[in-house]
Design a protein around this motif. Sequence first.
Motif, PDB file in Angstrom:
ATOM      1  N   UNK A   1       0.855  -1.189   0.000  1.00  0.00           N
ATOM      2  CA  UNK A   1       0.000   0.000   0.000  1.00  0.00           C
ATOM      3  C   UNK A   1       0.889   1.236   0.000  1.00  0.00           C
ATOM      4  N   UNK A   2       0.654   2.087  -0.973  1.00  0.00           N
ATOM      5  CA  UNK A   2       1.402   3.334  -1.095  1.00  0.00           C
ATOM      6  C   UNK A   2       0.512   4.492  -0.646  1.00  0.00           C
ATOM      7  N   UNK A   3       1.113   5.533  -0.080  1.00  0.00           N
ATOM      8  CA  UNK A   3       0.314   6.714   0.238  1.00  0.00           C
ATOM      9  C   UNK A   3      -0.036   7.515  -1.016  1.00  0.00           C
ATOM     10  N   UNK A   4       0.561   7.151  -2.143  1.00  0.00           N
ATOM     11  CA  UNK A   4       0.387   7.865  -3.416  1.00  0.00           C
ATOM     12  C   UNK A   4      -0.453   7.057  -4.390  1.00  0.00           C
ATOM     13  N   UNK A   5      -1.252   7.733  -5.196  1.00  0.00           N
ATOM     14  CA  UNK A   5      -1.986   7.072  -6.277  1.00  0.00           C
ATOM     15  C   UNK A   5      -3.054   6.100  -5.812  1.00  0.00           C
ATOM     16  N   UNK A   6      -3.631   6.340  -4.661  1.00  0.00           N
ATOM     17  CA  UNK A   6      -4.665   5.443  -4.150  1.00  0.00           C
ATOM     18  C   UNK A   6      -5.962   5.582  -4.941  1.00  0.00           C
ATOM     19  N   UNK A   7      -6.707   4.506  -4.994  1.00  0.00           N
ATOM     20  CA  UNK A   7      -7.996   4.498  -5.702  1.00  0.00           C
ATOM     21  C   UNK A   7      -8.922   5.571  -5.136  1.00  0.00           C
ATOM     22  N   UNK A   8      -8.996   5.659  -3.817  1.00  0.00           N
ATOM     23  CA  UNK A   8      -9.795   6.683  -3.157  1.00  0.00           C
ATOM     24  C   UNK A   8      -8.844   7.488  -2.275  1.00  0.00           C
ATOM     25  N   UNK A   9      -8.775   8.778  -2.499  1.00  0.00           N
ATOM     26  CA  UNK A   9      -7.866   9.626  -1.723  1.00  0.00           C
ATOM     27  C   UNK A   9      -8.361   9.712  -0.280  1.00  0.00           C
ATOM     28  N   UNK A  10      -7.513   9.291   0.635  1.00  0.00           N
ATOM     29  CA  UNK A  10      -7.861   9.283   2.053  1.00  0.00           C
ATOM     30  C   UNK A  10      -7.061  10.343   2.798  1.00  0.00           C
ATOM     31  N   UNK A  11      -7.601  10.845   3.913  1.00  0.00           N
ATOM     32  CA  UNK A  11      -6.809  11.762   4.738  1.00  0.00           C
ATOM     33  C   UNK A  11      -5.509  11.049   5.120  1.00  0.00           C
ATOM     34  N   UNK A  12      -4.407  11.775   5.081  1.00  0.00           N
ATOM     35  CA  UNK A  12      -3.093  11.187   5.327  1.00  0.00           C
ATOM     36  C   UNK A  12      -2.360  11.966   6.408  1.00  0.00           C
ATOM     37  N   UNK A  13      -1.703  11.214   7.295  1.00  0.00           N
ATOM     38  CA  UNK A  13      -0.867  11.819   8.335  1.00  0.00           C
ATOM     39  C   UNK A  13       0.516  11.202   8.213  1.00  0.00           C
ATOM     40  N   UNK A  14       1.521  12.066   8.077  1.00  0.00           N
ATOM     41  CA  UNK A  14       2.916  11.643   7.964  1.00  0.00           C
ATOM     42  C   UNK A  14       3.605  11.942   9.288  1.00  0.00           C
ATOM     43  N   UNK A  15       4.311  10.949   9.825  1.00  0.00           N
ATOM     44  CA  UNK A  15       5.039  11.172  11.067  1.00  0.00           C
ATOM     45  C   UNK A  15       6.071  12.271  10.859  1.00  0.00           C
ATOM     46  N   UNK A  16       6.098  13.209  11.783  1.00  0.00           N
ATOM     47  CA  UNK A  16       6.962  14.378  11.639  1.00  0.00           C
ATOM     48  C   UNK A  16       8.447  14.046  11.593  1.00  0.00           C
ATOM     49  N   UNK A  17       8.831  12.843  12.000  1.00  0.00           N
ATOM     50  CA  UNK A  17      10.242  12.450  11.937  1.00  0.00           C
ATOM     51  C   UNK A  17      10.748  12.403  10.501  1.00  0.00           C
ATOM     52  N   UNK A  18       9.842  12.316   9.540  1.00  0.00           N
ATOM     53  CA  UNK A  18      10.236  12.294   8.128  1.00  0.00           C
ATOM     54  C   UNK A  18      10.997  13.557   7.754  1.00  0.00           C
ATOM     55  N   UNK A  19      10.663  14.652   8.391  1.00  0.00           N
ATOM     56  CA  UNK A  19      11.273  15.946   8.058  1.00  0.00           C
ATOM     57  C   UNK A  19      12.747  16.026   8.439  1.00  0.00           C
ATOM     58  N   UNK A  20      13.232  15.072   9.204  1.00  0.00           N
ATOM     59  CA  UNK A  20      14.641  15.045   9.596  1.00  0.00           C
ATOM     60  C   UNK A  20      15.534  14.499   8.484  1.00  0.00           C
ATOM     61  N   UNK A  21      14.940  14.042   7.392  1.00  0.00           N
ATOM     62  CA  UNK A  21      15.687  13.409   6.300  1.00  0.00           C
ATOM     63  C   UNK A  21      15.459  14.155   4.989  1.00  0.00           C
ATOM     64  N   UNK A  22      16.495  14.260   4.148  1.00  0.00           N
ATOM     65  CA  UNK A  22      16.292  14.903   2.847  1.00  0.00           C
ATOM     66  C   UNK A  22      15.359  14.082   1.953  1.00  0.00           C
ATOM     67  N   UNK A  23      15.446  12.749   2.073  1.00  0.00           N
ATOM     68  CA  UNK A  23      14.545  11.865   1.332  1.00  0.00           C
ATOM     69  C   UNK A  23      14.132  10.715   2.233  1.00  0.00           C
ATOM     70  N   UNK A  24      12.948  10.174   1.951  1.00  0.00           N
ATOM     71  CA  UNK A  24      12.461   8.978   2.634  1.00  0.00           C
ATOM     72  C   UNK A  24      11.974   8.004   1.573  1.00  0.00           C
ATOM     73  N   UNK A  25      11.782   6.759   1.981  1.00  0.00           N
ATOM     74  CA  UNK A  25      11.269   5.740   1.070  1.00  0.00           C
ATOM     75  C   UNK A  25       9.903   5.274   1.556  1.00  0.00           C
ATOM     76  N   UNK A  26       8.975   5.143   0.614  1.00  0.00           N
ATOM     77  CA  UNK A  26       7.646   4.597   0.895  1.00  0.00           C
ATOM     78  C   UNK A  26       7.330   3.586  -0.210  1.00  0.00           C
ATOM     79  N   UNK A  27       6.332   2.773   0.019  1.00  0.00           N
ATOM     80  CA  UNK A  27       5.952   1.794  -0.993  1.00  0.00           C
ATOM     81  C   UNK A  27       5.554   2.499  -2.292  1.00  0.00           C
TER      82      UNK A  27
END
Length: 167
Positions: free
Chosen positions: A112-138
């Motif tokens: 499951x990816x947070x991107x390109x979902x069949x139905x756009x759902x409200x999304x919450x990203x953990x703020x720790x992501x901002x500590x990195x220039x890039x992150x990886x998701x499915x």
Amino acid sequence: MAKKSKKQQQSGGTPATVALTAAGVAYTTHSYEHDPAHPSYGEEAAEAMGVSPDRVFKTLVADVDGNLTVAVVPVAGQLDLKALASAVGGKRATMADPALAERTTGYVRGGISPLGQRKKLPTVLDESACAHPTICVSAGRRGLEVELSPDDLTKLTNATLAPIGRA
């Protein structure tokens, strides 16, 4: 620019990579051979890519007061359901039924990816992501990850940043 395999180029990619390309966002895909026996999709991805688990994020679908909500947290930790509910103004959160999550997002569990979902759902990203220039998701299937900036992920998913992960 995105690195795509020949198979992705021929098929047009996953809905997640198609959405990224359409938005003109810089990203890199990372593919690896998925091992069905591995106990954790996220940890497997981090190990296979040689990336620190705090930079690899898992996408989870929760039910917050009857509404499906996407939570994106580091694979090295867990989702704090109470914090997720609070982040979206809800009272109670539970993990969504896996079959419902798959039907709603259009992706299979572990992909499951947070991107390109069949139905756009409200999304919450953990703020720790901002500590990195890039992150990886499915990127939308098991064995395929997409690396992008947390800012781009936040913009594309209209995500709320909040402390929803815990060690």
